[in-house]
Design an enzyme around this catalytic site. Structure first.
Site, short mmCIF file in Angstrom:
data_model
loop_
_atom_site.label_atom_id
_atom_site.label_comp_id
_atom_site.label_asym_id
_atom_site.label_seq_id
_atom_site.Cartn_x
_atom_site.Cartn_y
_atom_site.Cartn_z
N HIS A 1 -5.17 46.48 19.27
CA HIS A 1 -5.10 46.13 20.68
C HIS A 1 -4.36 47.23 21.41
CE1 HIS A 1 -4.15 43.84 24.34
NE2 HIS A 1 -5.07 43.00 23.98
N ASP B 1 -9.65 38.50 20.14
CA ASP B 1 -11.07 38.61 20.47
C ASP B 1 -11.95 38.45 19.23
OD1 ASP B 1 -10.69 39.19 23.26
OD2 ASP B 1 -10.01 41.18 22.67
#
Length: 432
Positions: A309, A367
């Site tokens: 991320h 995600d």
């Protein structure tokens, strides 16, 4: 924020020396105040992407990417996802404290009673092509809300701001569900006041008039967690867009529509869709070693989507809770034999066991798991980002309300490093 700083730093260049105030937050690194830098020294700062610039002060959300920490009003996200539910988190983000029982009951009732859309808004949906992306529909419909709800567009009226906040949080699931229904040619399903927020959304997406639809509580809980884990994420691209749009005094519906437009980008809200498309590209479990090798090859453009991320340099604190929900949903639906889901589970094992990814802190993020859950529930990838928009609306609204109430609020006007032509004279066309 107080205008009196206890410390300062000296910036020196050429024959110029400037004292810059230093402010210390309750958490995170200190901040240099450069607001008077141009007036005092005649220079700007250069920071593409604003990755080193604080554009505001806020009390809503704090992220420490190095520690893998995400706090909403001081509460860790894993505690909120495990012990709370989405509307309680909405209250927390909006008002700063967890609600008492009576406060929560009143808030939930208020949101429930605002879930219906003005009936004339049905015409907006029918004006789109059937193959329009749901995000395009949501962007148009949310922007059009200011044409229907005139009693909540005055940003200088605190009561109107409150009504607009409730309407946006309440109506966004209906708008998203109707965008989905329209895209698949099914009739709209109206919200029901006897269902909770997540259950209502699932029913509006999957119920049909021909038969009754019972929402499975495990699926509703997983949906609620997805909403909770995406509720706010500090000054991300779409939130910054909402703040910048609102700095001009634009009505709240236009500002949230701007946030939806920004979220639509594949580098932002489309990350879980990109992750699922990657899993489909891999196709089968036996091809995982090939793609693992490609991900480690610096000369190969392939990247493992859903791992690592930009903010979190450790683990994504939301991922642990989301993985638990993914396991529950897959077990409930009995879809373990789905090829895409098999690839996801084996890819996760392979990446976590590889020192390359561990050394680079490339762990599965929220995600990766949310895409798996949403596909298992039956959502097409085109609905992943609209669901993200439903979740993030409360964050946008909370940040919008905070900004409007901030006495330091002024219209956004970033500077630039101009590299174009200097002044030159116009040449008549026959002489060019």
């Amino acid at each position: 924020m107080s205008d009196t700083a206890k410390r300062s730093a000296t910036l020196s260049f050429d024959d110029t020396s400037v004292e810059l105030p230093i402010y210390s937050p309750t958490a995170g690194p200190d901040v240099l105040d450069i607001r008077k830098l141009y007036a005092q020294a005649g220079v700007f700062t250069y920071d593409p992407g604003f990755t080193s610039t604080a554009s505001c002060d806020s009390t809503i959300t704090f992220i420490d990417g190095g520690k893998g920490e995400l706090l909403h009003r001081g509460y860790p996200i894993n505690q909120l996802a495990e012990k709370s539910h989405f509307l309680e988190v909405c209250y927390l983000l909006l008002y700063g404290e967890l609600p008492k029982a009576a406060e929560l009951e009143e808030f939930e009732q208020t949101i429930t009673l605002h879930t219906m859309l003005h009936e004339q808004m049905v015409n907006f949906f029918r004006g789109f092509r059937r193959d329009a992306h749901p995000m395009a529909i949501m962007n148009g419909v949310v922007g059009a809300m200011s044409a229907f709800y005139h009693d909540s567009t005055d940003v200088n009226d605190e009561r109107q701001r409150e009504i607009a906040s409730h309407r946006l949080i309440a109506k966004m699931p209906t708008i998203a569900a109707w965008a989905y229904k329209y895209s698949i040619g099914q009739p709209f399903v109206y919200p029901r006041n006897d269902l909770d927020y997540a259950s209502n959304f699932l029913r509006m997406c999957f119920a049909v008039p021909a038969e009754d639809y019972e929402v499975n509580p495990i699926l509703a809980r997983a949906m609620d967690r997805i909403f909770t884990l995406h509720a706010d994420h500090e000054q991300n691209a779409s939130t910054s867009t909402v703040r910048l749009a609102s700095s001009s005094g634009a009505n709240p519906f236009a500002c949230i529509a701007a946030g939806i437009a920004c979220l639509w980008g594949p580098a932002h809200g489309g990350a879980n869709q990109a992750c699922l498309e990657m899993l489909r590209e891999i196709g089968t479990v036996d091809r995982i070693p090939e793609y693992i090798a490609r991900a480690k090859d610096k000369d190969d453009d392939f990247r493992l989507m859903g791992f690592g991320h930009r903010v979190y340099k450790n683990f994504d604190p939301r991922a642990t809770v989301m993985k638990q929900s993914a396991d529950e949903v897959l077990e409930l639906l009995g879809v373990e034999n789905n090829p895409t889901l098999q690839v996801a589970k084996e890819l996760e094992k392979a990446a976590l066991a590889d020192p390359y990814f561990a050394d680079k802190k490339l762990f599965p993020n929220v995600d990766f798991y949310s895409g798996i859950i949403l596909e298992a529930m039956g959502f097409p990838t085109s609905m992943f980002t609209p669901i993200f928009a439903v979740s993030r609306t409360v964050g946008w609204v909370s940040q919008w309300k905070e900004m409007i109430a901030d006495p330091q609020n002024k219209i956004g006007r970033p500077r630039q490093l101009y590299l174009g032509e200097t002044e030159r004279n116009y040449t008549d066309i026959e002489n060019r």
